[in-house]
Scaffold this motif. Structure first.
Motif, mmCIF file in Angstrom:
data_model
loop_
_atom_site.group_PDB
_atom_site.id
_atom_site.type_symbol
_atom_site.label_atom_id
_atom_site.label_comp_id
_atom_site.label_asym_id
_atom_site.label_seq_id
_atom_site.Cartn_x
_atom_site.Cartn_y
_atom_site.Cartn_z
ATOM 1 N N VAL A 18 0.876 -1.166 0.000
ATOM 2 C CA VAL A 18 0.000 0.000 0.000
ATOM 3 C C VAL A 18 0.914 1.217 0.000
ATOM 4 O O VAL A 18 1.862 1.284 0.777
ATOM 5 C CB VAL A 18 -0.910 0.013 1.247
ATOM 6 C CG1 VAL A 18 -1.704 1.312 1.332
ATOM 7 C CG2 VAL A 18 -1.840 -1.178 1.254
ATOM 8 N N VAL A 19 0.630 2.171 -0.870
ATOM 9 C CA VAL A 19 1.449 3.377 -0.932
ATOM 10 C C VAL A 19 0.660 4.526 -0.322
ATOM 11 O O VAL A 19 -0.450 4.838 -0.760
ATOM 12 C CB VAL A 19 1.854 3.724 -2.385
ATOM 13 C CG1 VAL A 19 2.694 4.994 -2.412
ATOM 14 C CG2 VAL A 19 2.614 2.558 -3.010
ATOM 15 N N ILE A 31 4.068 0.419 2.306
ATOM 16 C CA ILE A 31 3.833 -0.402 3.487
ATOM 17 C C ILE A 31 3.271 -1.742 3.034
ATOM 18 O O ILE A 31 2.331 -1.792 2.238
ATOM 19 C CB ILE A 31 2.836 0.288 4.454
ATOM 20 C CG1 ILE A 31 3.441 1.601 4.965
ATOM 21 C CG2 ILE A 31 2.468 -0.629 5.601
ATOM 22 C CD1 ILE A 31 2.529 2.407 5.861
ATOM 23 N N VAL A 32 3.826 -2.822 3.544
ATOM 24 C CA VAL A 32 3.372 -4.168 3.185
ATOM 25 C C VAL A 32 2.195 -4.562 4.076
ATOM 26 O O VAL A 32 2.242 -4.396 5.298
ATOM 27 C CB VAL A 32 4.515 -5.190 3.320
ATOM 28 C CG1 VAL A 32 4.031 -6.601 3.020
ATOM 29 C CG2 VAL A 32 5.671 -4.822 2.408
ATOM 30 N N VAL A 33 1.126 -5.083 3.428
ATOM 31 C CA VAL A 33 -0.058 -5.559 4.159
ATOM 32 C C VAL A 33 -0.409 -6.961 3.670
ATOM 33 O O VAL A 33 0.073 -7.410 2.629
ATOM 34 C CB VAL A 33 -1.268 -4.618 3.985
ATOM 35 C CG1 VAL A 33 -0.982 -3.246 4.568
ATOM 36 C CG2 VAL A 33 -1.700 -4.523 2.541
ATOM 37 N N ILE A 82 8.952 -3.866 10.655
ATOM 38 C CA ILE A 82 7.539 -3.901 11.045
ATOM 39 C C ILE A 82 7.114 -2.505 11.463
ATOM 40 O O ILE A 82 7.721 -1.894 12.337
ATOM 41 C CB ILE A 82 7.297 -4.908 12.191
ATOM 42 C CG1 ILE A 82 7.672 -6.311 11.716
ATOM 43 C CG2 ILE A 82 5.852 -4.849 12.673
ATOM 44 C CD1 ILE A 82 7.693 -7.359 12.802
ATOM 45 N N PHE A 83 6.042 -2.012 10.829
ATOM 46 C CA PHE A 83 5.504 -0.693 11.160
ATOM 47 C C PHE A 83 4.624 -0.823 12.398
ATOM 48 O O PHE A 83 3.732 -1.671 12.442
ATOM 49 C CB PHE A 83 4.666 -0.144 9.993
ATOM 50 C CG PHE A 83 5.492 0.278 8.813
ATOM 51 C CD1 PHE A 83 5.848 1.606 8.642
ATOM 52 C CD2 PHE A 83 5.909 -0.648 7.870
ATOM 53 C CE1 PHE A 83 6.611 2.006 7.561
ATOM 54 C CE2 PHE A 83 6.669 -0.264 6.786
ATOM 55 C CZ PHE A 83 7.028 1.066 6.629
ATOM 56 N N TYR A 84 4.887 0.020 13.385
ATOM 57 C CA TYR A 84 4.088 0.022 14.608
ATOM 58 C C TYR A 84 3.110 1.182 14.557
ATOM 59 O O TYR A 84 3.480 2.321 14.285
ATOM 60 C CB TYR A 84 4.994 0.085 15.841
ATOM 61 C CG TYR A 84 5.693 -1.235 16.055
ATOM 62 C CD1 TYR A 84 5.124 -2.217 16.853
ATOM 63 C CD2 TYR A 84 6.886 -1.519 15.396
ATOM 64 C CE1 TYR A 84 5.736 -3.449 17.019
ATOM 65 C CE2 TYR A 84 7.506 -2.747 15.551
ATOM 66 C CZ TYR A 84 6.933 -3.710 16.360
ATOM 67 O OH TYR A 84 7.534 -4.925 16.507
ATOM 68 N N THR A 85 1.863 0.835 14.827
ATOM 69 C CA THR A 85 0.763 1.761 14.607
ATOM 70 C C THR A 85 -0.165 1.772 15.809
ATOM 71 O O THR A 85 -0.325 0.767 16.496
ATOM 72 C CB THR A 85 -0.042 1.294 13.369
ATOM 73 O OG1 THR A 85 0.858 1.017 12.315
ATOM 74 C CG2 THR A 85 -1.027 2.330 12.922
ATOM 75 N N LYS A 86 -0.766 2.926 16.030
ATOM 76 C CA LYS A 86 -1.811 2.984 17.041
ATOM 77 C C LYS A 86 -2.997 3.763 16.498
ATOM 78 O O LYS A 86 -2.864 4.592 15.601
ATOM 79 C CB LYS A 86 -1.313 3.540 18.356
ATOM 80 C CG LYS A 86 -0.782 4.937 18.330
ATOM 81 C CD LYS A 86 -0.284 5.303 19.718
ATOM 82 C CE LYS A 86 0.614 6.513 19.688
ATOM 83 N NZ LYS A 86 1.136 6.808 21.015
ATOM 84 N N MET A 87 -4.127 3.452 17.062
ATOM 85 C CA MET A 87 -5.362 4.132 16.706
ATOM 86 C C MET A 87 -5.738 4.982 17.905
ATOM 87 O O MET A 87 -5.668 4.525 19.047
ATOM 88 C CB MET A 87 -6.396 3.068 16.346
ATOM 89 C CG MET A 87 -7.771 3.245 16.837
ATOM 90 S SD MET A 87 -8.844 1.885 16.311
ATOM 91 C CE MET A 87 -8.849 0.877 17.763
ATOM 92 N N ILE A 88 -6.086 6.220 17.641
ATOM 93 C CA ILE A 88 -6.495 7.120 18.712
ATOM 94 C C ILE A 88 -8.009 7.244 18.635
ATOM 95 O O ILE A 88 -8.556 7.671 17.623
ATOM 96 C CB ILE A 88 -5.793 8.488 18.597
ATOM 97 C CG1 ILE A 88 -4.291 8.309 18.860
ATOM 98 C CG2 ILE A 88 -6.337 9.484 19.604
ATOM 99 C CD1 ILE A 88 -3.419 8.563 17.742
ATOM 100 N N THR A 89 -8.661 6.832 19.718
ATOM 101 C CA THR A 89 -10.124 6.844 19.767
ATOM 102 C C THR A 89 -10.590 7.800 20.859
ATOM 103 O O THR A 89 -9.852 8.120 21.782
ATOM 104 C CB THR A 89 -10.682 5.435 20.072
ATOM 105 O OG1 THR A 89 -10.234 5.038 21.372
ATOM 106 C CG2 THR A 89 -10.220 4.421 19.048
#
Length: 185
Positions: A18-19, A31-33, A82-89
């Motif tokens: 995904v670009v 990013i690889v998914v 590995i891309f580290y990601t968080k979601m802010i809710t």
């Protein structure tokens, strides 16, 4: 930040790239998914309706039912590829950060319409700039070393330090001269 491309990798049949594009600074990050995430992103991008229910659609329904929003997706670091990601809710004034895979995060961004943010550290390490013709912009070469003090004046200072028997200072000046000669070549 938005998703602008999706492509199967040549490495494996179940991985996709995904670009993401930063429209403000004209830079992109690949990013690889996984296959399921790529399929979901592609279906949503092309507005194709399917009877299959994905987990990200369920999360959207749950968020509406229980009145919480996903405010942003944040790709904050990369470790060993590995891309580290968080979601802010947020819900009723409370903000909660939750870690999740980058693929899940991108899919939630698609369903929720929330922005994707990428840290400057990740951009610096993995971001690329692409020309309009699709070629990668090569970084500019570092400018050659431009000394404030000339070699000639350093050599005079070296001789003066030797004459005055200031050998420690002389050795430091000698090292500086060697460094400058190496950088100027």
């Amino acid at each position: 930040m938005k998703i602008i491309g999706l492509s199967q990798t040549s490495a494996t049949s179940d991985s996709y790239i995904v670009v993401l594009e930063d429209m403000m600074e004209d830079r992109k990050i690949p990013i690889v998914v996984k296959e399921a995430e790529a399929q979901f992103i592609a279906l949503n991008h092309e507005a194709i309706k399917t009877s299959k229910i994905f987990v990200w659609d369920l999360i959207k329904k749950i968020s509406r039912k229980y009145a919480f929003t996903i405010d942003e997706i944040f790709v904050h670091s990369v470790y060993e590829g590995i891309f580290y990601t968080k979601m802010i809710t947020s819900s009723a004034g409370d903000t909660i950060d939750m870690s999740l895979s980058v693929g899940d995060a991108l899919c939630l961004s698609v369903t929720q319409g929330c922005p994707i943010m990428v840290s400057e550290e990740v951009w610096t390490k993995f971001g690329i700039r692409i020309n309009e013709d699709g070629s990668v912009v090569t970084p500019k070469k570092k400018e050659k070393y431009k000394p404030v003090v000339t070699l000639e004046s350093l050599e005079k200072m070296l001789q003066k330090a030797i004459d005055n028997e200031e050998y420690e200072i002389a050795s430091q000046i000698r090292d500086k001269i060697k460094t400058m000669k190496g950088e100027l070549d």
